[in-house]
Design a protein around this motif. Structure first.
Motif, PDB file in Angstrom:
ATOM      1  N   PHE A 184       0.845  -1.200   0.000  1.00  0.00           N
ATOM      2  CA  PHE A 184       0.000   0.000   0.000  1.00  0.00           C
ATOM      3  C   PHE A 184       0.882   1.253   0.000  1.00  0.00           C
ATOM      4  O   PHE A 184       1.712   1.432   0.895  1.00  0.00           O
ATOM      5  CB  PHE A 184      -0.905   0.020   1.234  1.00  0.00           C
ATOM      6  N   GLY A 185       0.685   2.104  -0.997  1.00  0.00           N
ATOM      7  CA  GLY A 185       1.388   3.375  -1.071  1.00  0.00           C
ATOM      8  C   GLY A 185       0.397   4.512  -1.265  1.00  0.00           C
ATOM      9  O   GLY A 185      -0.685   4.512  -0.686  1.00  0.00           O
ATOM     10  N   SER A 186       0.763   5.471  -2.113  1.00  0.00           N
ATOM     11  CA  SER A 186      -0.115   6.623  -2.346  1.00  0.00           C
ATOM     12  C   SER A 186      -0.192   6.918  -3.839  1.00  0.00           C
ATOM     13  O   SER A 186       0.691   6.535  -4.619  1.00  0.00           O
ATOM     14  CB  SER A 186       0.384   7.859  -1.595  1.00  0.00           C
ATOM     15  N   ASP A 187      -1.250   7.601  -4.237  1.00  0.00           N
ATOM     16  CA  ASP A 187      -1.397   8.093  -5.606  1.00  0.00           C
ATOM     17  C   ASP A 187      -0.878   9.517  -5.736  1.00  0.00           C
ATOM     18  O   ASP A 187      -0.462   9.938  -6.819  1.00  0.00           O
ATOM     19  CB  ASP A 187      -2.868   8.067  -6.028  1.00  0.00           C
ATOM     20  N   GLN A 188      -0.917  10.267  -4.656  1.00  0.00           N
ATOM     21  CA  GLN A 188      -0.556  11.680  -4.681  1.00  0.00           C
ATOM     22  C   GLN A 188       0.785  11.896  -3.995  1.00  0.00           C
ATOM     23  O   GLN A 188       1.236  11.080  -3.194  1.00  0.00           O
ATOM     24  CB  GLN A 188      -1.637  12.515  -3.990  1.00  0.00           C
ATOM     25  N   GLY A 189       1.409  13.011  -4.350  1.00  0.00           N
ATOM     26  CA  GLY A 189       2.691  13.362  -3.769  1.00  0.00           C
ATOM     27  C   GLY A 189       2.541  14.263  -2.553  1.00  0.00           C
ATOM     28  O   GLY A 189       1.495  14.310  -1.915  1.00  0.00           O
ATOM     29  N   MET A 190       3.612  14.988  -2.261  1.00  0.00           N
ATOM     30  CA  MET A 190       3.657  15.915  -1.131  1.00  0.00           C
ATOM     31  C   MET A 190       3.310  15.234   0.187  1.00  0.00           C
ATOM     32  O   MET A 190       2.599  15.785   1.021  1.00  0.00           O
ATOM     33  CB  MET A 190       2.741  17.119  -1.379  1.00  0.00           C
ATOM     34  N   CYS A 191       3.785  13.991   0.346  1.00  0.00           N
ATOM     35  CA  CYS A 191       3.547  13.273   1.600  1.00  0.00           C
ATOM     36  C   CYS A 191       4.877  12.796   2.196  1.00  0.00           C
ATOM     37  O   CYS A 191       4.959  11.716   2.772  1.00  0.00           O
ATOM     38  CB  CYS A 191       2.596  12.101   1.393  1.00  0.00           C
ATOM     39  N   GLY A 192       5.919  13.588   2.005  1.00  0.00           N
ATOM     40  CA  GLY A 192       7.208  13.291   2.626  1.00  0.00           C
ATOM     41  C   GLY A 192       7.815  11.996   2.103  1.00  0.00           C
ATOM     42  O   GLY A 192       7.757  11.681   0.909  1.00  0.00           O
ATOM     43  N   SER A 193       8.368  11.224   3.026  1.00  0.00           N
ATOM     44  CA  SER A 193       9.041   9.968   2.668  1.00  0.00           C
ATOM     45  C   SER A 193       8.113   8.767   2.822  1.00  0.00           C
ATOM     46  O   SER A 193       8.582   7.645   3.021  1.00  0.00           O
ATOM     47  CB  SER A 193      10.278   9.780   3.551  1.00  0.00           C
ATOM     48  N   PHE A 194       6.822   9.005   2.747  1.00  0.00           N
ATOM     49  CA  PHE A 194       5.832   7.942   2.951  1.00  0.00           C
ATOM     50  C   PHE A 194       6.077   6.750   2.023  1.00  0.00           C
ATOM     51  O   PHE A 194       6.174   5.605   2.467  1.00  0.00           O
ATOM     52  CB  PHE A 194       4.430   8.523   2.720  1.00  0.00           C
ATOM     53  N   ASN A 195       6.201   7.000   0.731  1.00  0.00           N
ATOM     54  CA  ASN A 195       6.372   5.915  -0.237  1.00  0.00           C
ATOM     55  C   ASN A 195       7.769   5.309  -0.165  1.00  0.00           C
ATOM     56  O   ASN A 195       7.932   4.094  -0.345  1.00  0.00           O
ATOM     57  CB  ASN A 195       6.084   6.426  -1.651  1.00  0.00           C
ATOM     58  N   GLU A 196       8.767   6.133   0.091  1.00  0.00           N
ATOM     59  CA  GLU A 196      10.124   5.604   0.188  1.00  0.00           C
ATOM     60  C   GLU A 196      10.260   4.640   1.364  1.00  0.00           C
ATOM     61  O   GLU A 196      10.904   3.583   1.246  1.00  0.00           O
ATOM     62  CB  GLU A 196      11.126   6.754   0.347  1.00  0.00           C
ATOM     63  N   GLN A 197       9.643   4.969   2.487  1.00  0.00           N
ATOM     64  CA  GLN A 197       9.742   4.106   3.663  1.00  0.00           C
ATOM     65  C   GLN A 197       9.057   2.762   3.437  1.00  0.00           C
ATOM     66  O   GLN A 197       9.607   1.711   3.780  1.00  0.00           O
ATOM     67  CB  GLN A 197       9.124   4.811   4.876  1.00  0.00           C
ATOM     68  N   ILE A 198       7.852   2.776   2.879  1.00  0.00           N
ATOM     69  CA  ILE A 198       7.133   1.513   2.693  1.00  0.00           C
ATOM     70  C   ILE A 198       7.806   0.673   1.613  1.00  0.00           C
ATOM     71  O   ILE A 198       7.807  -0.568   1.687  1.00  0.00           O
ATOM     72  CB  ILE A 198       5.640   1.776   2.350  1.00  0.00           C
ATOM     73  N   THR A 199       8.405   1.318   0.609  1.00  0.00           N
ATOM     74  CA  THR A 199       9.135   0.571  -0.416  1.00  0.00           C
ATOM     75  C   THR A 199      10.342  -0.128   0.166  1.00  0.00           C
ATOM     76  O   THR A 199      10.592  -1.315  -0.105  1.00  0.00           O
ATOM     77  CB  THR A 199       9.559   1.504  -1.558  1.00  0.00           C
ATOM     78  N   GLN A 200      11.114   0.586   0.982  1.00  0.00           N
ATOM     79  CA  GLN A 200      12.286  -0.013   1.601  1.00  0.00           C
ATOM     80  C   GLN A 200      11.900  -1.165   2.520  1.00  0.00           C
ATOM     81  O   GLN A 200      12.537  -2.221   2.518  1.00  0.00           O
ATOM     82  CB  GLN A 200      13.057   1.059   2.396  1.00  0.00           C
ATOM     83  N   TYR A 201      10.853  -0.972   3.284  1.00  0.00           N
ATOM     84  CA  TYR A 201      10.373  -2.038   4.172  1.00  0.00           C
ATOM     85  C   TYR A 201       9.923  -3.252   3.360  1.00  0.00           C
ATOM     86  O   TYR A 201      10.213  -4.401   3.717  1.00  0.00           O
ATOM     87  CB  TYR A 201       9.225  -1.503   5.031  1.00  0.00           C
ATOM     88  N   ALA A 202       9.205  -3.010   2.260  1.00  0.00           N
ATOM     89  CA  ALA A 202       8.719  -4.110   1.426  1.00  0.00           C
ATOM     90  C   ALA A 202       9.876  -4.879   0.804  1.00  0.00           C
ATOM     91  O   ALA A 202       9.863  -6.120   0.766  1.00  0.00           O
ATOM     92  CB  ALA A 202       7.802  -3.567   0.338  1.00  0.00           C
TER      93      ALA A 202
END
Length: 299
Positions: free
Chosen positions: A80-98
């Motif tokens: 689970f990630g996001s469709d929109q930006g401007m949310c800090g390192s939200f996607n980077e963190q979940i990608t690294q964890y995954a």
């Protein structure tokens, strides 16, 4: 000087407009967080009802659950990630964890079937060498979570019966106080130990509920509701975490814009005052020149 002041005035107006946008986004993120939190809170009663139903269904029927399914080497992981930006390192963190979890599940990317919720993580996972089988959009509102859950359940059923995958894992952010952190939750197979513990759990009253459905039909229906609850919670927690990350980013941006706007305002007033002072000095100098008496010529 006039051109410089005009340019600074335009920069101030742009910063003020951006400041207004950031404040609106900050308010929307805060409102979305509360909506997601209320959705998770309202889900507790529903989840407890489903668990009570499972407790009655497996009571004295633990032997009908069978043995744990033989684990295969193939997994389906929903990230689970996001469709929109401007949310800090939200996607980077979940990608690294995954990516770290993928390495613990299997050494071969071919044994993984990945479903991505949110377009922002698709490219990150594919760049790491893990192709995405299918991507889904993040629900725009709480009301849209249920259709997304149903779509995902349908896709999971297809993977189970068409590709023989019997192990499903969810990876998503979940709220942790005022922040969030990545988490994982096994969707399938259902923990047999948890079901056995339910079968021996003491009922909360002296009278046991009864049911008229066939046991297999009742148990199958309750399991589907349990899967729905698990997926719904994953969606809501991920959306709450995304907006929490966006709120933190907007707060930092708001502070930076305030500082920059104050500096621009201060510099603008200084230059404006300097320009006014220079104009006054020119006027005084011109006045003195005009009123100065001519010197008498010496014979």
């Amino acid at each position: 000087m006039a051109q410089t002041l005009e340019a600074m005035r335009r920069r101030k107006e742009s910063a003020s407009d951006l400041y207004s946008v950031v404040r609106v986004m900050k308010a929307l993120a805060a409102a979305n967080i509360r909506q997601c939190e209320k959705a998770v809170e309202s889900l507790h009663d529903y989840a407890r009802t489903v668990e009570d139903g499972l407790q009655i269904a497996v009571r004295h029927r633990a032997g009908m659950l069978g043995n744990d399914p033989v684990p295969g080497k193939r997994w389906c992981v929903v990230v689970f990630g996001s469709d929109q930006g401007m949310c800090g390192s939200f996607n980077e963190q979940i990608t690294q964890y995954a990516l770290e979890e993928f390495r613990t599940l299997t050494s071969s990317p071919e044994d993984l079937t990945l479903l991505a919720v949110g377009l922002r993580i698709v490219g990150r996972l594919e760049d790491a060498g893990y192709p995405i089988a299918e991507d889904l959009m993040v629900p725009s509102t709480i009301d849209n979570i249920t259709p997304r859950v149903n779509d995902l359940l349908l896709k999971i059923e297809q993977l189970r019966f068409q590709k023989g995958i019997n192990q499903f894992l969810l990876i998503h952010h979940r709220p942790a106080g005022s922040s969030f952190q990545p988490d994982k939750r096994q969707l399938l197979p259902i923990d047999r130990k948890w079901l056995h513990d339910l079968s021996h759990k003491k009922w909360k009253s002296h009278s046991l509920p009864t049911y008229t459905l066939e046991w297999e039909q009742l148990f199958s229906s309750l399991v589907r509701q349990h899967l729905f609850v698990t997926l719904y919670r994953a969606f809501a927690e991920s959306m709450a975490s995304e907006n929490s990350s966006r709120l933190a980013s907007m707060q930092a941006a708001e502070k930076n814009i305030e500082t920059h706007l104050n500096e621009l305002t201060k510099e603008y007033h200084q230059r404006r005052q300097q320009g006014i002072t220079e104009e006054l000095l020119d006027i005084v100098a011109g006045f003195e020149t005009l009123t100065q008496k001519p010197r008498a010529k010496t014979p």
